[in-house]
Design a protein around this motif. Structure first.
Motif, mmCIF file in Angstrom:
data_model
loop_
_atom_site.group_PDB
_atom_site.id
_atom_site.type_symbol
_atom_site.label_atom_id
_atom_site.label_comp_id
_atom_site.label_asym_id
_atom_site.label_seq_id
_atom_site.Cartn_x
_atom_site.Cartn_y
_atom_site.Cartn_z
ATOM 1 N N UNK A 94 10.176 1.846 0.644
ATOM 2 C CA UNK A 94 10.517 2.080 -0.762
ATOM 3 C C UNK A 94 11.540 1.054 -1.228
ATOM 4 N N UNK A 95 12.610 0.917 -0.464
ATOM 5 C CA UNK A 95 13.689 0.012 -0.843
ATOM 6 C C UNK A 95 13.234 -1.446 -0.863
ATOM 7 N N UNK A 96 12.250 -1.789 -0.055
ATOM 8 C CA UNK A 96 11.799 -3.175 0.054
ATOM 9 C C UNK A 96 10.664 -3.516 -0.919
ATOM 10 N N UNK A 97 10.199 -2.549 -1.678
ATOM 11 C CA UNK A 97 9.054 -2.758 -2.558
ATOM 12 C C UNK A 97 9.504 -2.791 -4.011
ATOM 13 N N UNK A 98 8.972 -3.741 -4.765
ATOM 14 C CA UNK A 98 9.327 -3.863 -6.179
ATOM 15 C C UNK A 98 8.332 -3.098 -7.046
ATOM 16 N N UNK A 99 8.719 -2.871 -8.272
ATOM 17 C CA UNK A 99 7.821 -2.225 -9.222
ATOM 18 C C UNK A 99 7.951 -0.711 -9.195
ATOM 19 N N UNK A 100 7.049 -0.053 -9.905
ATOM 20 C CA UNK A 100 7.028 1.406 -9.981
ATOM 21 C C UNK A 100 6.481 1.963 -8.679
ATOM 22 N N UNK A 101 7.154 3.002 -8.165
ATOM 23 C CA UNK A 101 6.786 3.559 -6.859
ATOM 24 C C UNK A 101 6.568 5.059 -6.966
ATOM 25 N N UNK A 102 5.539 5.541 -6.250
ATOM 26 C CA UNK A 102 5.248 6.976 -6.222
ATOM 27 C C UNK A 102 4.941 7.399 -4.796
ATOM 28 N N UNK A 103 5.467 8.548 -4.402
ATOM 29 C CA UNK A 103 5.151 9.150 -3.112
ATOM 30 C C UNK A 103 4.058 10.187 -3.352
ATOM 31 N N UNK A 104 2.978 10.092 -2.599
ATOM 32 C CA UNK A 104 1.869 11.044 -2.690
ATOM 33 C C UNK A 104 1.907 11.889 -1.427
ATOM 34 N N UNK A 105 2.259 13.173 -1.561
ATOM 35 C CA UNK A 105 2.337 14.065 -0.415
ATOM 36 C C UNK A 105 0.940 14.591 -0.112
ATOM 37 N N UNK A 106 0.346 14.049 0.931
ATOM 38 C CA UNK A 106 -1.058 14.240 1.295
ATOM 39 C C UNK A 106 -1.169 15.053 2.579
ATOM 40 N N UNK A 107 -2.115 15.982 2.596
ATOM 41 C CA UNK A 107 -2.433 16.723 3.820
ATOM 42 C C UNK A 107 -3.921 16.530 4.086
ATOM 43 N N UNK A 108 -4.256 16.174 5.309
ATOM 44 C CA UNK A 108 -5.651 15.877 5.644
ATOM 45 C C UNK A 108 -6.554 17.091 5.494
ATOM 46 N N UNK A 109 -5.998 18.290 5.568
ATOM 47 C CA UNK A 109 -6.780 19.517 5.470
ATOM 48 C C UNK A 109 -6.954 19.990 4.030
ATOM 49 N N UNK A 110 -6.344 19.313 3.079
ATOM 50 C CA UNK A 110 -6.352 19.720 1.673
ATOM 51 C C UNK A 110 -7.473 18.999 0.913
ATOM 52 N N UNK A 112 -8.088 18.785 -2.298
ATOM 53 C CA UNK A 112 -7.599 18.062 -3.468
ATOM 54 C C UNK A 112 -6.901 16.765 -3.051
ATOM 55 N N UNK A 113 -6.193 16.802 -1.927
ATOM 56 C CA UNK A 113 -5.553 15.582 -1.408
ATOM 57 C C UNK A 113 -6.607 14.549 -1.034
ATOM 58 N N UNK A 114 -7.655 15.016 -0.369
ATOM 59 C CA UNK A 114 -8.731 14.098 0.011
ATOM 60 C C UNK A 114 -9.406 13.513 -1.227
ATOM 61 N N UNK A 115 -9.558 14.318 -2.274
ATOM 62 C CA UNK A 115 -10.182 13.830 -3.511
ATOM 63 C C UNK A 115 -9.328 12.730 -4.147
ATOM 64 N N UNK A 116 -8.009 12.944 -4.228
ATOM 65 C CA UNK A 116 -7.136 11.922 -4.806
ATOM 66 C C UNK A 116 -7.092 10.686 -3.919
ATOM 67 N N UNK A 117 -7.052 10.884 -2.606
ATOM 68 C CA UNK A 117 -7.070 9.769 -1.664
ATOM 69 C C UNK A 117 -8.333 8.920 -1.876
ATOM 70 N N UNK A 118 -9.489 9.568 -1.972
ATOM 71 C CA UNK A 118 -10.754 8.855 -2.185
ATOM 72 C C UNK A 118 -10.762 8.145 -3.534
#
Length: 183
Positions: A94-110, A112-118
């Motif tokens: 995070x600290x080393x990356x420029x621009x707008x940053x977002x954390x996506x809390x993903x679970x492999x069993x979810x 909806x997470x898989x849909x957003x990941x895809x």
């Protein structure tokens, strides 16, 4: 029968069923082990792999010195992710990356997470936004730091990693919803 008595009776039925069906018990144990083992990607030697951008390339060269071994090379570049990338989270990115940053809390069993990941992999990340894929199950420290209680939570952070805003994309796990949530 009260609720706790009903729960004990149901638990007893499940245990009896599992004892009568060793294959079922084996399947349950294997499933639990699989769910707890999805925290870090490993290669065929069992070592952790470097974070990857959605197209499979590494965001920066992998440092050759593992953290915490006492050796320090101040001339080696700090790992960073290019803006517009979708990368696996690792400490320091995070600290080393420029621009707008977002954390996506993903679970492999979810689902909806898989849909957003895809969707992120298929449609790509909007220009100027870097999305860090955080393992919901293993990074309880980050969940606690950012107050995350649901998978598919997106936390927008500043250059120091402090939260700016957050949203949950569970009902509409799409790139459009992600874009609409950018502060």
């Amino acid at each position: 029968m009260d609720l706790s008595g009903h729960a004990r009776a149901r638990r007893s039925e499940v245990i009896d069923m599992c004892l009568r069906a060793p294959a079922t018990l084996t399947f349950l144990i294997a499933s639990l082990l699989a769910m707890t083992g999805c925290a870090t990607a490993t290669d065929t030697t069992g070592t952790s792999t470097a974070p990857t951008v959605s197209d499979g390339r590494s965001p920066t060269p992998d440092p050759t010195t593992p953290p915490g071994d006492g050796a320090s090379d101040d001339s080696s570049p700090t790992p960073s992710a290019p803006p517009g990338a979708y990368v696996d989270y690792s400490d320091g990115l995070i600290e080393a990356t420029t621009g707008t940053k977002a954390l996506f809390f993903h679970a492999s069993w979810c689902p909806q997470c898989r849909a957003l990941d895809e969707a992120l992999r298929a449609e790509g990340v909007p220009d100027g936004l870097t999305v860090f894929k955080v393992d919901y199950d293993s990074r309880t420290d980050l969940r606690q730091k950012y107050g995350v209680t649901l998978q598919t939570t997106i936390v927008f952070v500043d250059d120091a990693g402090e939260a700016i805003s957050s949203t949950v994309l569970y009902d509409d796990p799409s790139v459009d919803s992600l874009v609409a949530a950018i502060p």
